[in-house]
Design a protein around this motif. Structure first.
Motif, PDB file in Angstrom:
ATOM      1  N   LYS A  82       0.869  -1.178   0.000  1.00 32.16           N
ATOM      2  CA  LYS A  82       0.000   0.000   0.000  1.00 32.16           C
ATOM      3  C   LYS A  82       0.899   1.219   0.000  1.00 32.16           C
ATOM      4  CE  LYS A  82      -3.788  -2.408   0.722  1.00 32.16           C
ATOM      5  NZ  LYS A  82      -4.879  -2.492  -0.206  1.00 32.16           N
ATOM      6  N   VAL A  83       0.608   2.197  -0.859  1.00 39.22           N
ATOM      7  CA  VAL A  83       1.417   3.416  -0.921  1.00 39.22           C
ATOM      8  C   VAL A  83       0.510   4.639  -0.867  1.00 39.22           C
ATOM      9  CG1 VAL A  83       3.419   2.420  -2.076  1.00 39.22           C
ATOM     10  CG2 VAL A  83       1.532   3.218  -3.440  1.00 39.22           C
ATOM     11  N   TYR A  84       1.012   5.674  -0.175  1.00 44.46           N
ATOM     12  CA  TYR A  84       0.220   6.879   0.044  1.00 44.46           C
ATOM     13  C   TYR A  84       1.075   8.125  -0.133  1.00 44.46           C
ATOM     14  CZ  TYR A  84      -2.675   3.403   2.402  1.00 44.46           C
ATOM     15  OH  TYR A  84      -3.411   2.285   2.693  1.00 44.46           O
ATOM     16  N   ASP A  85       0.390   9.214  -0.467  1.00 43.41           N
ATOM     17  CA  ASP A  85       0.970  10.552  -0.438  1.00 43.41           C
ATOM     18  C   ASP A  85       0.280  11.276   0.714  1.00 43.41           C
ATOM     19  OD1 ASP A  85       1.709  13.188  -0.686  1.00 43.41           O
ATOM     20  OD2 ASP A  85       0.946  13.440  -2.728  1.00 43.41           O
ATOM     21  N   GLU A  86       0.998  11.409   1.815  1.00 45.68           N
ATOM     22  CA  GLU A  86       0.423  12.060   2.991  1.00 45.68           C
ATOM     23  C   GLU A  86       0.862  13.517   3.102  1.00 45.68           C
ATOM     24  OE1 GLU A  86      -0.671   9.195   6.330  1.00 45.68           O
ATOM     25  OE2 GLU A  86       1.328   8.503   5.720  1.00 45.68           O
ATOM     26  N   SER A  87       1.408  14.070   2.001  1.00 41.48           N
ATOM     27  CA  SER A  87       1.726  15.491   2.005  1.00 41.48           C
ATOM     28  C   SER A  87       0.460  16.314   1.808  1.00 41.48           C
ATOM     29  CB  SER A  87       2.745  15.824   0.908  1.00 41.48           C
ATOM     30  OG  SER A  87       2.171  15.688  -0.375  1.00 41.48           O
ATOM     31  N   ARG A  88      -0.606  15.674   1.380  1.00 40.62           N
ATOM     32  CA  ARG A  88      -1.901  16.345   1.174  1.00 40.62           C
ATOM     33  C   ARG A  88      -2.901  15.844   2.196  1.00 40.62           C
ATOM     34  NH1 ARG A  88      -3.010  15.287  -5.030  1.00 40.62           N
ATOM     35  NH2 ARG A  88      -0.952  14.502  -5.453  1.00 40.62           N
ATOM     36  N   LYS A  89      -3.881  16.675   2.482  1.00 38.25           N
ATOM     37  CA  LYS A  89      -4.967  16.291   3.400  1.00 38.25           C
ATOM     38  C   LYS A  89      -6.270  16.316   2.630  1.00 38.25           C
ATOM     39  CE  LYS A  89      -2.168  16.126   6.872  1.00 38.25           C
ATOM     40  NZ  LYS A  89      -1.412  14.941   6.942  1.00 38.25           N
ATOM     41  N   PRO A  90      -7.042  15.273   2.618  1.00 39.21           N
ATOM     42  CA  PRO A  90      -6.723  13.957   3.167  1.00 39.21           C
ATOM     43  C   PRO A  90      -5.647  13.274   2.321  1.00 39.21           C
ATOM     44  CG  PRO A  90      -8.763  13.819   1.931  1.00 39.21           C
ATOM     45  CD  PRO A  90      -8.336  15.269   1.916  1.00 39.21           C
ATOM     46  N   ARG A  91      -5.036  12.260   2.918  1.00 41.57           N
ATOM     47  CA  ARG A  91      -3.963  11.566   2.208  1.00 41.57           C
ATOM     48  C   ARG A  91      -4.491  10.968   0.911  1.00 41.57           C
ATOM     49  NH1 ARG A  91      -2.574   6.046   5.595  1.00 41.57           N
ATOM     50  NH2 ARG A  91      -4.412   4.873   4.980  1.00 41.57           N
ATOM     51  N   VAL A  92      -3.596  10.861  -0.053  1.00 47.70           N
ATOM     52  CA  VAL A  92      -3.943  10.310  -1.366  1.00 47.70           C
ATOM     53  C   VAL A  92      -3.483   8.858  -1.404  1.00 47.70           C
ATOM     54  CG1 VAL A  92      -3.536  10.485  -3.847  1.00 47.70           C
ATOM     55  CG2 VAL A  92      -3.741  12.563  -2.460  1.00 47.70           C
ATOM     56  N   ASP A  93      -4.391   7.966  -1.779  1.00 43.17           N
ATOM     57  CA  ASP A  93      -4.060   6.543  -1.913  1.00 43.17           C
ATOM     58  C   ASP A  93      -3.447   6.328  -3.294  1.00 43.17           C
ATOM     59  OD1 ASP A  93      -3.858   3.817  -2.030  1.00 43.17           O
ATOM     60  OD2 ASP A  93      -5.915   3.427  -1.382  1.00 43.17           O
ATOM     61  N   VAL A  94      -2.133   6.311  -3.365  1.00 41.76           N
ATOM     62  CA  VAL A  94      -1.419   6.142  -4.628  1.00 41.76           C
ATOM     63  C   VAL A  94      -1.549   4.705  -5.140  1.00 41.76           C
ATOM     64  CG1 VAL A  94       0.837   6.396  -5.763  1.00 41.76           C
ATOM     65  CG2 VAL A  94       0.167   7.986  -3.964  1.00 41.76           C
ATOM     66  N   THR A  95      -1.870   3.777  -4.238  1.00 45.21           N
ATOM     67  CA  THR A  95      -2.064   2.376  -4.633  1.00 45.21           C
ATOM     68  C   THR A  95      -3.108   2.284  -5.745  1.00 45.21           C
ATOM     69  OG1 THR A  95      -1.650   1.794  -2.320  1.00 45.21           O
ATOM     70  CG2 THR A  95      -2.515   0.062  -3.743  1.00 45.21           C
ATOM     71  N   LYS A  96      -4.192   3.033  -5.610  1.00 43.70           N
ATOM     72  CA  LYS A  96      -5.256   3.006  -6.625  1.00 43.70           C
ATOM     73  C   LYS A  96      -4.753   3.508  -7.975  1.00 43.70           C
ATOM     74  CE  LYS A  96      -8.881   3.791  -3.226  1.00 43.70           C
ATOM     75  NZ  LYS A  96      -9.763   2.696  -3.149  1.00 43.70           N
ATOM     76  N   LYS A  97      -3.920   4.547  -7.957  1.00 39.22           N
ATOM     77  CA  LYS A  97      -3.368   5.069  -9.214  1.00 39.22           C
ATOM     78  C   LYS A  97      -2.462   4.029  -9.869  1.00 39.22           C
ATOM     79  CE  LYS A  97      -1.134   9.157 -11.110  1.00 39.22           C
ATOM     80  NZ  LYS A  97      -0.445   8.927 -12.182  1.00 39.22           N
ATOM     81  N   ILE A  98      -1.683   3.329  -9.058  1.00 37.23           N
ATOM     82  CA  ILE A  98      -0.802   2.287  -9.600  1.00 37.23           C
ATOM     83  C   ILE A  98      -1.634   1.151 -10.190  1.00 37.23           C
ATOM     84  CG2 ILE A  98       0.913   0.530  -8.984  1.00 37.23           C
ATOM     85  CD1 ILE A  98       1.982   2.592  -6.913  1.00 37.23           C
TER      86      ILE A  98
END
Length: 183
Positions: A82-98
């Motif tokens: 599972k990978v996330y971008d937590e620099s943004r609120k709410p965090r972005v689930d990068v897993t879905k983009k992958i």
């Protein structure tokens, strides 16, 4: 007359000596990833999660979290990334983009020493190439080593598929060495 001829010759040479650069289509950017979670589920359906987290995404400063992986010896595991971008609120689930862009992503796992743990991708993209968000593996005997996790970004270039299963192609989104202990 001589100057007109020289001018025409110069212009002609300039026109014919210039080569056009090939048109390169822009590729999509690398993902910003601040958090990586590795979820290991054993044969008894017990899940352990180990994480890397670098909230400022600055490789110069130490990460906020970098957990060691501790697994049982001689055990079968299903492992999800599972990978996330937590620099943004709410965090972005990068897993879905992958998952959506699987044809441009490849997870590579390297275990050192290799005898500690075998790991193989279960998920494939539409071209039947590995992705590596979902994996299966088996630990061997007890020992200590590393699990190197790499995410390669391999988008098409000039309208042609680049991803072919080779980890050397593309740019790197993730490059982490987790400490690995098999007990």
């Amino acid at each position: 007359m001589k100057s007109k001829f020289l001018l025409a010759l110069f212009i002609g040479l300039a026109l014919f000596s210039c080569k056009k650069d090939p048109v390169v289509e822009p590729t999509d950017d690398n993902e910003l990833i601040t958090t990586v979670e590795l979820q290991f589920t054993d044969s008894k359906n017990v899940t352990k999660t180990f994480a890397f987290q670098d909230l400022d995404a600055n490789s110069i400063t130490p990460p906020d979290k970098f957990e060691s992986i501790v697994l049982d010896a001689n055990e079968n595991y299903e492992m999800e990334v599972k990978v996330y971008d937590e620099s943004r609120k709410p965090r972005v689930d990068v897993t879905k983009k992958i998952e959506e862009d699987a044809e441009a992503h490849l997870f590579v796992f390297k275990v050192t020493p290799a005898s500690l743990f075998s790991l193989k991708a279960k998920d494939k993209d539409k071209n039947n190439l590995p992705v590596g968000l979902k994996n299966t593996g088996k630990t061997q005997g007890k020992g200590v080593g590393k699990l190197h996790v790499i995410l390669k970004h391999q988008p098409p270039a000039n309208g042609k598929r680049v991803k072919n299963g080779d980890e050397e192609i593309g740019s790197t989104d993730i490059d982490l060495d987790f400490k690995l202990e098999i007990k």
